[in-house]
Design an enzyme around this catalytic site. Sequence first.
Site, PDB file in Angstrom:
ATOM      1  CB  SER A 178      34.966 -33.278  69.237  1.00  0.00           C
ATOM      2  OG  SER A 178      34.699 -34.119  70.346  1.00  0.00           O
ATOM      3  CE1 TYR A 206      38.918 -36.905  68.780  1.00  0.00           C
ATOM      4  CE2 TYR A 206      37.590 -36.452  70.595  1.00  0.00           C
ATOM      5  CZ  TYR A 206      37.982 -36.559  69.275  1.00  0.00           C
ATOM      6  OH  TYR A 206      36.713 -36.493  68.144  1.00  0.00           O
TER       7      TYR A 206
END
Length: 241
Positions: free
Chosen positions: A142, A155
Amino acid sequence: MSSLESKVAMVTGGGQGLGEAICRSLARAGATVVSADVREERARAVADAIRAEGGQASAVRLDVASEEQATEAIRRIVAERGRLDVLVNNAGVDLTVSVEDLSVADWGRILGVNLSGPFIMSKHAMKEMRSQGGGHIVNIVSTAAKRAWPNAAAYHASKWGLLGLSHALHAEARPHGVKVTAVVAGGMRTPFLLDRFPDLDPGVLQDPANVAETVRFVLTQPDETVIPEVMVIPMRETSWP
């Protein structure tokens, strides 16, 4: 370009969103797809849809953070299909909360799925791939592995770690004929974002099918070529310059 015909591909988090798009893309390219998801009914729905369209697919329930479930899923695939050519580590979770309010349990859960999960899956998939003479592991990273924003500490930690793990796996697996690619994906129109952020403008996001096609592209490179890392973002991406 290499063909995916007759290749066996396992996609974690394959029950919806990007995982579903990857399953569909690889099946259209001729691969036999295994949709693996902690929610088995979603994995089965994806596999059923692929078979209805003439593709080859099956489903398995899988919590990637469980080594027991991971090893059993890989064992079953090899027993039923004879091999495992592709592993796509796509399963991921997140929690939007400040560090002060982030519990130790949630920290462990997020890193368990997003980082330990790909480690466990890759560890056992690599063994099979080495023994059969090759394979390809794709880690869905990501833009959260490239920069940071508030209220996503776990995250970010997991995705920065996954990018590092991916490159480490690339260095270790490459001499044994196993390719490893990190696909760094920007925001997509998937439940992962839209269900949690209903005010988010879908126009600044990209179709997950586009990222899935990037995965297919890296998997079809000639045998002598590997792409260790590729970034694919929307034209209006807001989390990357």
